[in-house]
Design an enzyme around this catalytic site. Structure first.
Site, PDB file in Angstrom:
ATOM      1  N   CYS A  26     -84.964   1.133  -3.595  1.00  0.00           N
ATOM      2  CA  CYS A  26     -83.620   0.627  -3.305  1.00  0.00           C
ATOM      3  C   CYS A  26     -83.414   0.331  -1.823  1.00  0.00           C
ATOM      4  O   CYS A  26     -82.948  -0.751  -1.459  1.00  0.00           O
ATOM      5  CB  CYS A  26     -82.549   1.585  -3.826  1.00  0.00           C
ATOM      6  SG  CYS A  26     -82.533   3.211  -3.043  1.00  0.00           S
ATOM      7  N   HIS A  83     -78.966   6.410  -2.955  1.00  0.00           N
ATOM      8  CA  HIS A  83     -79.193   5.066  -3.496  1.00  0.00           C
ATOM      9  C   HIS A  83     -78.348   4.055  -2.733  1.00  0.00           C
ATOM     10  O   HIS A  83     -77.231   4.358  -2.307  1.00  0.00           O
ATOM     11  CB  HIS A  83     -78.832   5.028  -4.984  1.00  0.00           C
ATOM     12  CG  HIS A  83     -79.319   3.816  -5.697  1.00  0.00           C
ATOM     13  ND1 HIS A  83     -80.649   3.597  -5.977  1.00  0.00           N
ATOM     14  CD2 HIS A  83     -78.653   2.741  -6.188  1.00  0.00           C
ATOM     15  CE1 HIS A  83     -80.773   2.439  -6.624  1.00  0.00           C
ATOM     16  NE2 HIS A  83     -79.567   1.906  -6.764  1.00  0.00           N
ATOM     17  N   HIS A 114     -79.634  -4.117  -6.881  1.00  0.00           N
ATOM     18  CA  HIS A 114     -80.302  -2.902  -6.408  1.00  0.00           C
ATOM     19  C   HIS A 114     -81.615  -2.746  -7.159  1.00  0.00           C
ATOM     20  O   HIS A 114     -81.941  -3.548  -8.033  1.00  0.00           O
ATOM     21  CB  HIS A 114     -79.405  -1.679  -6.637  1.00  0.00           C
ATOM     22  CG  HIS A 114     -79.158  -1.382  -8.078  1.00  0.00           C
ATOM     23  ND1 HIS A 114     -79.583  -0.232  -8.686  1.00  0.00           N
ATOM     24  CD2 HIS A 114     -78.536  -2.103  -9.059  1.00  0.00           C
ATOM     25  CE1 HIS A 114     -79.227  -0.240  -9.969  1.00  0.00           C
ATOM     26  NE2 HIS A 114     -78.590  -1.366 -10.209  1.00  0.00           N
TER      27      HIS A 114
END
Length: 178
Positions: free
Chosen positions: A81, A136, A148
């Site tokens: 990510c 994240h 993502h």
């Protein structure tokens, strides 16, 4: 008695000044402490986005759709990510660190999702086991969606309303002047 009242007022005022209450998914005292430690270590750094637009960044990010996930990856072969953000921003001449928690230190913090704009960076907690608080990151692309890297789907587009992600959303940062 006056001392006790003044201490209570000081405590409640300082609590109001602390931003933790506006972060809806902070659930425990431990998370509140981690948020405070994160904030105390420095946030809202300026990112030199030069003359790059959010649409240019999103167009670049879309080229990675379908690339498989791997921890530490930053290429079309495999990517994680924060690596997606590094690769996308680097290809547009903008330098970001390869760590979601460090990426979250850049830009103006936006706590809710209702005021997000294309190109805002979105950050999440509790997405996997780690010592990091923020786990994240992704790029908001408009219409309540973000791009993502998912462990299962690779680079993908997901709704911020997705129950799993909405429970983990922490905040976004606005790195572009809009």
């Amino acid at each position: 008695m006056l001392f006790a009242v003044s201490q209570l007022l000081i405590a409640s005022c300082s609590k109001r000044a602390y931003p933790g209450s506006s972060f809806k998914n902070i659930e425990t005292r431990a998370e509140n402490k981690e948020l405070k430690n994160f904030m105390d270590a420095g946030t809202e750094k300026v990112l030199d986005t030069r003359d790059v637009t959010p649409d240019e960044v999103i167009t670049t990010a879309r080229k990675y759709l379908g690339v498989p996930h791997c921890m530490g990856g930053t290429t079309m072969k495999c990517i994680d990510c924060s690596g997606l953000l590094v690769a996308v921003f680097t290809s547009n001449g903008i330098k970001l660190p390869h760590n979601s928690e460090e990426q979250a230190r850049y830009g103006k913090i936006i706590t809710g999702t209702e005021n997000l704009k294309k190109g805002d960076l979105v950050f999440f907690i509790r997405s996997y086991e780690t010592t990091h608080f923020i786990t994240h990151s992704g790029i908001y692309i408009g219409n309540n969606k973000f791009i993502h890297t998912s462990a299962k789907a690779g680079v993908t587009i997901t709704s911020l309303s997705d129950p799993w992600w909405s429970e983990r959303y922490l905040f976004a940062t606005r790195v572009f002047r809009q």
